[in-house]
Enzyme design. Sequence first.
Site, PDB file in Angstrom:
ATOM      1  N   ASN A   1      35.775   6.541  19.577  1.00 24.78           N
ATOM      2  CA  ASN A   1      35.376   5.118  19.595  1.00 24.78           C
ATOM      3  C   ASN A   1      36.564   4.149  19.609  1.00 24.78           C
ATOM      4  O   ASN A   1      36.495   3.108  20.252  1.00 24.78           O
ATOM      5  CB  ASN A   1      34.376   4.800  18.483  1.00 24.78           C
ATOM      6  CG  ASN A   1      34.906   5.051  17.101  1.00 24.78           C
ATOM      7  OD1 ASN A   1      35.583   6.040  16.866  1.00 24.78           O
ATOM      8  ND2 ASN A   1      34.622   4.159  16.188  1.00 24.78           N
TER       9      ASN A   1
ATOM     10  N   LYS B   1      45.054  15.850  17.729  1.00 24.52           N
ATOM     11  CA  LYS B   1      44.125  16.170  18.819  1.00 24.52           C
ATOM     12  C   LYS B   1      43.053  15.080  18.929  1.00 24.52           C
ATOM     13  O   LYS B   1      42.093  15.047  18.166  1.00 24.52           O
ATOM     14  CB  LYS B   1      43.430  17.517  18.580  1.00 24.52           C
ATOM     15  CG  LYS B   1      42.702  17.955  19.844  1.00 24.52           C
ATOM     16  CD  LYS B   1      41.463  18.764  19.612  1.00 24.52           C
ATOM     17  CE  LYS B   1      40.282  18.002  19.161  1.00 24.52           C
ATOM     18  NZ  LYS B   1      39.677  17.102  20.178  1.00 24.52           N
ATOM     19  N   PRO B   2      43.211  14.182  19.882  1.00 23.15           N
ATOM     20  CA  PRO B   2      42.178  13.152  20.095  1.00 23.15           C
ATOM     21  C   PRO B   2      40.908  13.763  20.694  1.00 23.15           C
ATOM     22  O   PRO B   2      40.885  14.930  21.100  1.00 23.15           O
ATOM     23  CB  PRO B   2      42.840  12.193  21.075  1.00 23.15           C
ATOM     24  CG  PRO B   2      44.313  12.482  20.984  1.00 23.15           C
ATOM     25  CD  PRO B   2      44.390  13.966  20.700  1.00 23.15           C
TER      26      PRO B   2
ATOM     27  N   GLY C   1      35.484  11.284  12.224  1.00 24.04           N
ATOM     28  CA  GLY C   1      34.416  11.644  13.151  1.00 24.04           C
ATOM     29  C   GLY C   1      33.083  11.679  12.437  1.00 24.04           C
ATOM     30  O   GLY C   1      32.883  11.005  11.423  1.00 24.04           O
TER      31      GLY C   1
ATOM     32  N   GLU D   1      37.091  11.040   7.107  1.00 23.82           N
ATOM     33  CA  GLU D   1      36.636   9.654   7.337  1.00 23.82           C
ATOM     34  C   GLU D   1      35.459   9.741   8.296  1.00 23.82           C
ATOM     35  O   GLU D   1      35.639   9.984   9.491  1.00 23.82           O
ATOM     36  CB  GLU D   1      37.766   8.822   7.972  1.00 23.82           C
ATOM     37  CG  GLU D   1      39.029   8.749   7.140  1.00 23.82           C
ATOM     38  CD  GLU D   1      38.929   7.698   6.032  1.00 23.82           C
ATOM     39  OE1 GLU D   1      37.960   6.922   6.010  1.00 23.82           O
ATOM     40  OE2 GLU D   1      39.840   7.675   5.174  1.00 23.82           O
TER      41      GLU D   1
ATOM     42  N   CYS E   1      32.699   2.563  13.136  1.00 24.34           N
ATOM     43  CA  CYS E   1      32.133   3.141  11.907  1.00 24.34           C
ATOM     44  C   CYS E   1      31.721   2.043  10.947  1.00 24.34           C
ATOM     45  O   CYS E   1      30.752   2.162  10.223  1.00 24.34           O
ATOM     46  CB  CYS E   1      33.138   4.085  11.258  1.00 24.34           C
ATOM     47  SG  CYS E   1      34.712   3.295  10.903  1.00 24.34           S
TER      48      CYS E   1
ATOM     49  N   GLU F   1      22.937   7.027  11.466  1.00 22.93           N
ATOM     50  CA  GLU F   1      23.873   6.179  12.201  1.00 22.93           C
ATOM     51  C   GLU F   1      23.372   5.990  13.631  1.00 22.93           C
ATOM     52  O   GLU F   1      22.914   6.940  14.261  1.00 22.93           O
ATOM     53  CB  GLU F   1      25.254   6.854  12.214  1.00 22.93           C
ATOM     54  CG  GLU F   1      26.358   5.944  12.655  1.00 22.93           C
ATOM     55  CD  GLU F   1      27.737   6.612  12.547  1.00 22.93           C
ATOM     56  OE1 GLU F   1      27.876   7.779  12.964  1.00 22.93           O
ATOM     57  OE2 GLU F   1      28.670   5.965  12.050  1.00 22.93           O
TER      58      GLU F   1
HETATM   59  P1  NAD Z   1      32.764  14.121  16.359  1.00 22.76           P
HETATM   60  O1  NAD Z   1      32.590  14.586  14.964  1.00 22.76           O
HETATM   61  O2  NAD Z   1      31.810  14.569  17.383  1.00 22.76           O
HETATM   62  O3  NAD Z   1      34.211  14.505  16.919  1.00 22.76           O
HETATM   63  C1  NAD Z   1      35.396  14.097  16.280  1.00 22.76           C
HETATM   64  C2  NAD Z   1      36.521  15.046  16.655  1.00 22.76           C
HETATM   65  O4  NAD Z   1      36.264  16.343  16.118  1.00 22.76           O
HETATM   66  C3  NAD Z   1      36.747  15.245  18.140  1.00 22.76           C
HETATM   67  O5  NAD Z   1      38.135  15.230  18.394  1.00 22.76           O
HETATM   68  C4  NAD Z   1      36.183  16.635  18.388  1.00 22.76           C
HETATM   69  O6  NAD Z   1      36.770  17.309  19.471  1.00 22.76           O
HETATM   70  C5  NAD Z   1      36.526  17.335  17.099  1.00 22.76           C
HETATM   71  N1  NAD Z   1      35.721  18.519  16.760  1.00 22.76           N
HETATM   72  C6  NAD Z   1      34.483  18.853  17.191  1.00 22.76           C
HETATM   73  N2  NAD Z   1      34.082  20.011  16.603  1.00 22.76           N
HETATM   74  C7  NAD Z   1      35.076  20.400  15.776  1.00 22.76           C
HETATM   75  C8  NAD Z   1      35.252  21.484  14.859  1.00 22.76           C
HETATM   76  N3  NAD Z   1      34.299  22.406  14.679  1.00 22.76           N
HETATM   77  N4  NAD Z   1      36.392  21.561  14.159  1.00 22.76           N
HETATM   78  C9  NAD Z   1      37.357  20.620  14.293  1.00 22.76           C
HETATM   79  N5  NAD Z   1      37.253  19.572  15.142  1.00 22.76           N
HETATM   80  C10 NAD Z   1      36.126  19.450  15.873  1.00 22.76           C
HETATM   81  O7  NAD Z   1      32.788  12.518  16.258  1.00 22.76           O
HETATM   82  P2  NAD Z   1      32.760  11.477  17.451  1.00 22.76           P
HETATM   83  O8  NAD Z   1      31.409  11.459  18.034  1.00 22.76           O
HETATM   84  O9  NAD Z   1      33.945  11.693  18.319  1.00 22.76           O
HETATM   85  O10 NAD Z   1      33.028  10.109  16.654  1.00 22.76           O
HETATM   86  C11 NAD Z   1      32.044   9.248  16.200  1.00 22.76           C
HETATM   87  C12 NAD Z   1      31.901   9.382  14.709  1.00 22.76           C
HETATM   88  O11 NAD Z   1      33.123   9.045  14.067  1.00 22.76           O
HETATM   89  C13 NAD Z   1      30.888   8.426  14.118  1.00 22.76           C
HETATM   90  O12 NAD Z   1      30.095   9.105  13.176  1.00 22.76           O
HETATM   91  C14 NAD Z   1      31.743   7.383  13.423  1.00 22.76           C
HETATM   92  O13 NAD Z   1      31.087   6.710  12.364  1.00 22.76           O
HETATM   93  C15 NAD Z   1      32.876   8.194  12.951  1.00 22.76           C
HETATM   94  N6  NAD Z   1      34.041   7.349  12.655  1.00 22.76           N
HETATM   95  C16 NAD Z   1      34.434   7.186  11.368  1.00 22.76           C
HETATM   96  C17 NAD Z   1      35.497   6.343  11.058  1.00 22.76           C
HETATM   97  C18 NAD Z   1      35.952   6.127   9.640  1.00 22.76           C
HETATM   98  O14 NAD Z   1      37.056   5.604   9.435  1.00 22.76           O
HETATM   99  N7  NAD Z   1      35.182   6.488   8.649  1.00 22.76           N
HETATM  100  C19 NAD Z   1      36.162   5.694  12.093  1.00 22.76           C
HETATM  101  C20 NAD Z   1      35.717   5.887  13.398  1.00 22.76           C
HETATM  102  C21 NAD Z   1      34.671   6.731  13.667  1.00 22.76           C
END
Ligand code: NAD
Length: 473
Positions: free
Chosen positions: A133, A156-157, A206, A228, A262, A360
Amino acid sequence: MKIRNPRTGKPDHEIAPLDEAAVAAEAARLRVGQTGWLAKTPEQRGEILLQWADAIEAHLGAIIPALTDDTGRGGISKIEAAGVPGQIRRWANSAPALIASAQPSGEPTSVPTITTSTRLVPYSLVGVISPWNFPMTLALIDAIPALMAGSAVLIKPSEVTPRFIRPLMETVRNTPELASILSIIEGDGATGAAMIAHVDYVCFTGSVATGRKVGEAAAKAFIPASLELGGKDPMIILPDAEPEKAASVALRASIVNTGQACQSIERVYVARAIAEPFLDSLVNQADAVRLNHPDIAEGHIGPFIFEKQAQIAQHQIDQAVEQGATVRAGGEVENLDGGLYLRPTVLTGVSAEMDIIREENFGPVIPVTIYDDVEEAIGLANDSQFGLSAAVIGSDIAKAEAVASRLQAGAVSINDGSLTSMIWEAEKSSFGYSGLGASRMGESGLMRFFRKQALIRQSGEAAVIDAFAEQNF
Ligand code: NAD
């Protein structure tokens, strides 16, 4: 791996996710570099990071277009990329004094002949796994203080938004001494999962579902994890709020970046006394919002970055309507030239059991609940598994703060919304499923990367075994 463009819906980029062996090799390389990095003083590390900030600034012409293609948004990509050098400079300038003040030397103790000194020992290799995001901000928000602490960092983004990685890595390669301790790699979930066994600390941003997996893997690897995660931030609008202004704040804080934040406001609770003028104004203001389509340089909100998120948002809206909610504005995801857009969506007649109130949404959706009594509003706001942040709007500041202090959330904006996106100085914890670990904001954002080592110095005579002989007691 083919990468979809959020404005066209078509794949126009490819990455080759690193596998476990490549991750292990990269981690080993960074560990070697970290020894030299740790030998530098914090001031020397700061100087190198300041050079990096300049290199990023000089390279914005390549980074911003890549980030814009990643996210489908123009202005926010400019703000995001242009803000990074400032974040680097802030830590480069402030970390040395913070580190020095946390390492007291020769402190007296309860035993007159014994003094203590504290050393800060950073984790050697910090892993960062980040979401789509705010791809660049969230890839670097933990990495910069970790580097200042003396750690090497492997980032890793998200695979959804990887285009900015290559131009950003060029700035790393152009900054002598950084390339051996900082690496930003391309990869998917499997790459992220593979990282955990090879780092000493993991920072994850995430979803809750993935955060739980990361937390479990970190526990198995016996390393700390900063998690987070998501939110379902409530906004309480008190009866003495000015309805039109409250509507303006609620709208902006819910829909900016298409709601893909988030700290986005995802639930609004408004006092019945002002509910009608508030809702009329909210709907009018929502209807006036324009999409960044067809011209990316015009309008207010862009397409969904991630196709699946558009489906989740639509599903929650449709389900709420089936369960009795009314759509007062927006409501339908539109496919415009392949991009998926949603106009600001205002819902009334929602209830606490609906997914639109519990889960969410991450879209520009504003479900509004009318309350009669402020106690009821506090109860409804706190009825959530999340606790990331919240907001309270009201004219009487003391009353607004009193309500704010009763909300189960790590940060509460008063007379504004989503202020944690702008204010990084205040430490905050994530409550509930919104996260675990020390605050990434404020001084703790740096200090969490250290373990403390106590040097305990005896300047008198060390005790002999006779001091513990039974006959002497
Ligand atoms: P996601 O959990 O799908 O993915 C996040 C990252 O995790 C990606 O880089 C992905 O490749 C990686 N990933 C996936 N499976 C994994 C595994 N098994 N082990 C390790 N890494 C793995 O999240 P998203 O859809 O990319 O992001 C959106 C979410 O992030 C929303 O829930 C949002 O609220 C949250 N978010 C939180 C904050 C905060 O500061 N609290 C900030 C921004 C976004």
